[in-house]
Motif scaffolding. Structure first.
Motif, PDB file in Angstrom:
ATOM      1  N   SER A 109      38.538  74.692 -60.225  1.00  8.72           N
ATOM      2  CA  SER A 109      38.908  73.788 -58.839  1.00  8.72           C
ATOM      3  C   SER A 109      39.062  72.505 -60.498  1.00  8.72           C
ATOM      4  CB  SER A 109      37.431  73.682 -58.453  1.00  8.72           C
ATOM      5  OG  SER A 109      37.307  74.398 -57.695  1.00  8.72           O
ATOM      6  N   PRO A 110      40.574  72.190 -59.534  1.00  6.16           N
ATOM      7  CA  PRO A 110      40.726  70.797 -60.236  1.00  6.16           C
ATOM      8  C   PRO A 110      39.282  69.221 -60.777  1.00  6.16           C
ATOM      9  CG  PRO A 110      41.536  70.975 -57.860  1.00  6.16           C
ATOM     10  CD  PRO A 110      40.964  71.802 -57.959  1.00  6.16           C
ATOM     11  N   ALA A 111      39.467  68.774 -61.779  1.00  4.10           N
ATOM     12  CA  ALA A 111      39.040  67.483 -61.169  1.00  4.10           C
ATOM     13  C   ALA A 111      38.779  66.813 -59.842  1.00  4.10           C
ATOM     14  CB  ALA A 111      39.116  66.753 -62.565  1.00  4.10           C
ATOM     15  N   SER A 112      37.486  66.240 -59.588  1.00  5.20           N
ATOM     16  CA  SER A 112      37.543  65.605 -58.628  1.00  5.20           C
ATOM     17  C   SER A 112      38.593  64.733 -58.742  1.00  5.20           C
ATOM     18  CB  SER A 112      36.122  65.175 -58.603  1.00  5.20           C
ATOM     19  OG  SER A 112      36.084  64.141 -57.350  1.00  5.20           O
ATOM     20  N   ILE A 113      38.625  63.733 -57.676  1.00  5.66           N
ATOM     21  CA  ILE A 113      39.689  63.045 -57.566  1.00  5.66           C
ATOM     22  C   ILE A 113      39.123  61.223 -56.901  1.00  5.66           C
ATOM     23  CG2 ILE A 113      41.944  64.220 -57.965  1.00  5.66           C
ATOM     24  CD1 ILE A 113      42.255  63.962 -54.735  1.00  5.66           C
ATOM     25  N   GLU A 114      38.228  62.046 -56.026  1.00  3.73           N
ATOM     26  CA  GLU A 114      37.463  61.086 -55.132  1.00  3.73           C
ATOM     27  C   GLU A 114      37.050  59.704 -55.803  1.00  3.73           C
ATOM     28  OE1 GLU A 114      33.598  61.397 -52.363  1.00  3.73           O
ATOM     29  OE2 GLU A 114      33.778  63.451 -53.491  1.00  3.73           O
ATOM     30  N   GLY A 115      37.039  59.182 -55.636  1.00  2.00           N
ATOM     31  CA  GLY A 115      36.453  57.358 -55.747  1.00  2.00           C
ATOM     32  C   GLY A 115      37.379  56.743 -55.868  1.00  2.00           C
ATOM     33  N   LYS A 116      37.934  55.185 -56.043  1.00  2.00           N
ATOM     34  CA  LYS A 116      38.668  54.104 -55.767  1.00  2.00           C
ATOM     35  C   LYS A 116      40.004  53.920 -57.521  1.00  2.00           C
ATOM     36  CE  LYS A 116      35.883  52.027 -52.317  1.00  2.00           C
ATOM     37  NZ  LYS A 116      35.308  50.499 -52.215  1.00  2.00           N
ATOM     38  N   TRP A 117      40.998  54.116 -56.920  1.00  2.00           N
ATOM     39  CA  TRP A 117      41.982  53.999 -57.532  1.00  2.00           C
ATOM     40  C   TRP A 117      42.903  52.919 -57.670  1.00  2.00           C
ATOM     41  CZ3 TRP A 117      41.360  57.476 -61.945  1.00  2.00           C
ATOM     42  CH2 TRP A 117      40.544  58.849 -61.428  1.00  2.00           C
ATOM     43  N   LYS A 118      43.303  52.248 -59.311  1.00  2.00           N
ATOM     44  CA  LYS A 118      44.527  51.274 -59.015  1.00  2.00           C
ATOM     45  C   LYS A 118      45.626  51.714 -58.824  1.00  2.00           C
ATOM     46  CE  LYS A 118      44.967  47.890 -61.949  1.00  2.00           C
ATOM     47  NZ  LYS A 118      44.662  47.117 -63.152  1.00  2.00           N
ATOM     48  N   THR A 119      46.229  51.493 -58.086  1.00  2.00           N
ATOM     49  CA  THR A 119      48.195  52.102 -58.473  1.00  2.00           C
ATOM     50  C   THR A 119      48.333  51.441 -60.067  1.00  2.00           C
ATOM     51  OG1 THR A 119      48.607  49.959 -56.463  1.00  2.00           O
ATOM     52  CG2 THR A 119      48.524  52.029 -55.815  1.00  2.00           C
ATOM     53  N   ASP A 120      49.321  51.907 -60.052  1.00  2.00           N
ATOM     54  CA  ASP A 120      50.384  51.715 -61.420  1.00  2.00           C
ATOM     55  C   ASP A 120      51.252  50.310 -60.948  1.00  2.00           C
ATOM     56  OD1 ASP A 120      52.433  52.332 -59.460  1.00  2.00           O
ATOM     57  OD2 ASP A 120      53.880  53.569 -60.992  1.00  2.00           O
ATOM     58  N   ASP A 121      51.738  50.181 -59.915  1.00  2.00           N
ATOM     59  CA  ASP A 121      52.240  48.647 -60.286  1.00  2.00           C
ATOM     60  C   ASP A 121      50.960  47.408 -59.735  1.00  2.00           C
ATOM     61  OD1 ASP A 121      51.011  48.459 -57.044  1.00  2.00           O
ATOM     62  OD2 ASP A 121      53.199  48.599 -56.027  1.00  2.00           O
ATOM     63  N   GLY A 122      49.937  47.843 -60.017  1.00  2.00           N
ATOM     64  CA  GLY A 122      49.016  47.011 -60.152  1.00  2.00           C
ATOM     65  C   GLY A 122      48.525  45.959 -58.482  1.00  2.00           C
ATOM     66  N   ARG A 123      48.815  46.694 -57.086  1.00  2.00           N
ATOM     67  CA  ARG A 123      48.886  45.583 -56.327  1.00  2.00           C
ATOM     68  C   ARG A 123      47.999  46.090 -55.703  1.00  2.00           C
ATOM     69  NH1 ARG A 123      55.436  46.116 -54.581  1.00  2.00           N
ATOM     70  NH2 ARG A 123      54.163  45.699 -52.708  1.00  2.00           N
ATOM     71  N   SER A 124      47.502  47.078 -55.534  1.00  2.00           N
ATOM     72  CA  SER A 124      46.682  47.668 -54.935  1.00  2.00           C
ATOM     73  C   SER A 124      45.221  48.982 -55.017  1.00  2.00           C
ATOM     74  CB  SER A 124      47.033  48.164 -53.210  1.00  2.00           C
ATOM     75  OG  SER A 124      47.641  49.755 -53.688  1.00  2.00           O
ATOM     76  N   VAL A 125      44.631  49.320 -54.219  1.00  2.00           N
ATOM     77  CA  VAL A 125      43.687  50.029 -54.471  1.00  2.00           C
ATOM     78  C   VAL A 125      43.063  51.507 -53.645  1.00  2.00           C
ATOM     79  CG1 VAL A 125      40.532  50.271 -55.281  1.00  2.00           C
ATOM     80  CG2 VAL A 125      41.608  48.291 -56.290  1.00  2.00           C
ATOM     81  N   ILE A 126      43.694  52.231 -53.695  1.00  2.00           N
ATOM     82  CA  ILE A 126      43.669  53.489 -53.367  1.00  2.00           C
ATOM     83  C   ILE A 126      42.284  54.570 -52.610  1.00  2.00           C
ATOM     84  CG2 ILE A 126      44.913  55.739 -52.324  1.00  2.00           C
ATOM     85  CD1 ILE A 126      46.531  53.380 -51.849  1.00  2.00           C
ATOM     86  N   ALA A 127      41.347  54.409 -51.585  1.00  2.00           N
ATOM     87  CA  ALA A 127      40.114  55.138 -52.057  1.00  2.00           C
ATOM     88  C   ALA A 127      40.977  56.967 -52.009  1.00  2.00           C
ATOM     89  CB  ALA A 127      38.821  54.595 -50.543  1.00  2.00           C
ATOM     90  N   PHE A 128      39.823  57.421 -52.682  1.00  2.00           N
ATOM     91  CA  PHE A 128      40.102  59.201 -51.991  1.00  2.00           C
ATOM     92  C   PHE A 128      39.208  59.628 -51.554  1.00  2.00           C
ATOM     93  CE2 PHE A 128      44.340  58.194 -54.751  1.00  2.00           C
ATOM     94  CZ  PHE A 128      44.856  59.324 -53.667  1.00  2.00           C
ATOM     95  N   TYR A 129      38.954  60.554 -50.524  1.00  2.00           N
ATOM     96  CA  TYR A 129      37.425  60.758 -50.360  1.00  2.00           C
ATOM     97  C   TYR A 129      37.793  62.435 -49.092  1.00  2.00           C
ATOM     98  CZ  TYR A 129      39.669  59.103 -46.106  1.00  2.00           C
ATOM     99  OH  TYR A 129      40.869  58.491 -44.884  1.00  2.00           O
ATOM    100  N   LYS A 130      36.745  62.485 -48.978  1.00  2.00           N
ATOM    101  CA  LYS A 130      36.402  63.861 -48.268  1.00  2.00           C
ATOM    102  C   LYS A 130      37.019  63.300 -47.308  1.00  2.00           C
ATOM    103  CE  LYS A 130      33.515  66.173 -51.651  1.00  2.00           C
ATOM    104  NZ  LYS A 130      32.279  67.389 -52.219  1.00  2.00           N
TER     105      LYS A 130
END
Length: 138
Positions: free
Chosen positions: A23-44
């Protein structure tokens, strides 16, 4: 005869286990976008992964940022904060593949998301044109 059948059963199980993809490594959690303008939360979400806009790192306009570029006029007044922009991301080899939406330009795209060390790679493709962004842990 019974020993041969058992040996074949074990050999078959070993071959099946050897060809199964990890299985691919987990992507769950909060990640800052490359432009530094927002945070994206990945969840099940069900049997897949989804991603939503969790917070903005830049000031929002009065009344909140809206989905003004959406191709559907009826959706242009919805708030971006909390908006699900990735859905149906399912494991496919070493990546998660599904669908995405960019509120910046109102485009829907085929999405691929995967971990590369401490970086989350997000690839979006519309027809033959693709772009990959690098998100960092928030």
């Amino acid at each position: 005869m019974r020993k041969i059948a058992l040996a074949l059963a074990f050999a078959g199980a070993a071959l099946t286990a050897g060809t199964a993809q990890a299985s691919p490594a987990s992507i769950e959690g909060k990640w800052k976008t490359d432009d530094g303008r927002s945070v994206i939360a990945f969840y099940k979400c069900g049997n897949a992964m989804c991603g939503r806009i969790d917070r903005f790192l830049v000031p929002e306009p009065a009344g909140g940022a809206r989905d003004t570029e959406n191709p559907k006029a009826a959706l242009r007044d919805r708030k971006l904060l909390g908006l699900r922009i990735f859905w149906d991301l399912t494991a496919d080899g070493s990546r998660f593949k599904g669908e995405g939406y960019s509120p910046e330009d109102g485009r829907y795209f085929d999405a691929q998301v995967w971990r590369s060390g401490n970086t989350l790679k997000v690839k979006g493709c519309v027809l033959l044109f693709c772009r990959t962004a690098n998100f960092t842990r928030a």
